[in-house]
Design a protein around this motif. Structure first.
Motif, PDB file in Angstrom:
ATOM      1  N   LEU A 128     -36.920  36.404 109.541  1.00 47.87           N
ATOM      2  CA  LEU A 128     -38.431  36.006 109.139  1.00 47.87           C
ATOM      3  C   LEU A 128     -38.188  34.922 109.740  1.00 47.87           C
ATOM      4  N   ASN A 129     -36.549  33.563 108.865  1.00 46.54           N
ATOM      5  CA  ASN A 129     -37.881  32.621 109.415  1.00 46.54           C
ATOM      6  C   ASN A 129     -37.097  31.984 111.192  1.00 46.54           C
TER       7      ASN A 129
ATOM      8  N   MET B 262     -26.403  31.323 114.850  1.00 46.37           N
ATOM      9  CA  MET B 262     -26.899  32.183 114.577  1.00 46.37           C
ATOM     10  C   MET B 262     -27.334  31.933 112.955  1.00 46.37           C
ATOM     11  N   TYR B 263     -26.467  30.890 112.151  1.00 51.82           N
ATOM     12  CA  TYR B 263     -26.243  30.983 111.214  1.00 51.82           C
ATOM     13  C   TYR B 263     -27.273  29.943 109.738  1.00 51.82           C
ATOM     14  N   ASN B 264     -28.392  30.622 109.585  1.00 52.37           N
ATOM     15  CA  ASN B 264     -29.262  29.840 108.878  1.00 52.37           C
ATOM     16  C   ASN B 264     -29.284  29.718 107.212  1.00 52.37           C
ATOM     17  N   GLU B 265     -29.290  29.065 106.404  1.00 52.64           N
ATOM     18  CA  GLU B 265     -29.283  28.718 105.313  1.00 52.64           C
ATOM     19  C   GLU B 265     -30.086  29.317 104.266  1.00 52.64           C
ATOM     20  N   THR B 266     -30.262  29.928 103.914  1.00 58.60           N
ATOM     21  CA  THR B 266     -31.278  31.080 103.082  1.00 58.60           C
ATOM     22  C   THR B 266     -31.355  30.159 101.371  1.00 58.60           C
ATOM     23  N   SER B 267     -31.964  30.375 100.901  1.00 53.93           N
ATOM     24  CA  SER B 267     -32.137  29.740  98.960  1.00 53.93           C
ATOM     25  C   SER B 267     -31.616  30.986  98.280  1.00 53.93           C
TER      26      SER B 267
END
Length: 136
Positions: free
Chosen positions: A130-131, A1-6
């Motif tokens: 959100l993504n 559940m760990y997505n990268e963010t900007s």
């Protein structure tokens, strides 16, 4: 559940989390009376209890958004839900013409209502929730 963010998302996440911690501290101390003005009359609990409890929740959510990296998305979703749950307080402040936080006109109180969706979006976007929800 760990997505990268900007980097921009991370910056806004830090601002949001810090703001939440500071707001929570305000609930527990120097802004306690003003926060009590936002508790709707129909809530069957002591206003001070509601303010203290929500302050603890705000501090917890702010810290989670800031530091709980593995649960960042869930923290963002939880914070967005919190913003939805406290929205009736903002509505009550407007409907009851209650002055607090420098909002001493109906126009100012009404304008504030339109910022709640911004906070909800901010919580979801800055944490990557959100993504994540779009992909799901």
């Amino acid at each position: 559940m760990y997505n990268e963010t900007s980097r921009l998302q991370k910056t806004f996440k830090i601002l949001l989390g810090t703001g939440m911690v500071l707001a929570g501290i305000g609930h527990l101390s120097f802004q306690r009376q003003e926060f009590q003005a936002q508790v709707p009359q129909w809530i069957p609990l002591d206003k001070d209890f509601v303010v203290i409890s929500s302050g603890i929740v705000e501090i917890s959510l702010g810290l989670a958004v800031l530091f709980w990296k593995k649960q960042r998305i869930r923290s963002g979703i939880a914070l967005a839900i919190f913003y939805v749950l406290i929205f009736p307080g903002n509505i009550a402040q407007y409907l009851n013409h209650t002055d607090a936080f420098g909002l001493n006109t109906d126009k100012a109180r009404l304008t504030r209502l339109f910022f709640q969706p911004v906070l909800i979006f901010w919580a979801l976007w800055s944490t990557g929730a959100l993504n994540y929800l779009r992909k799901k």
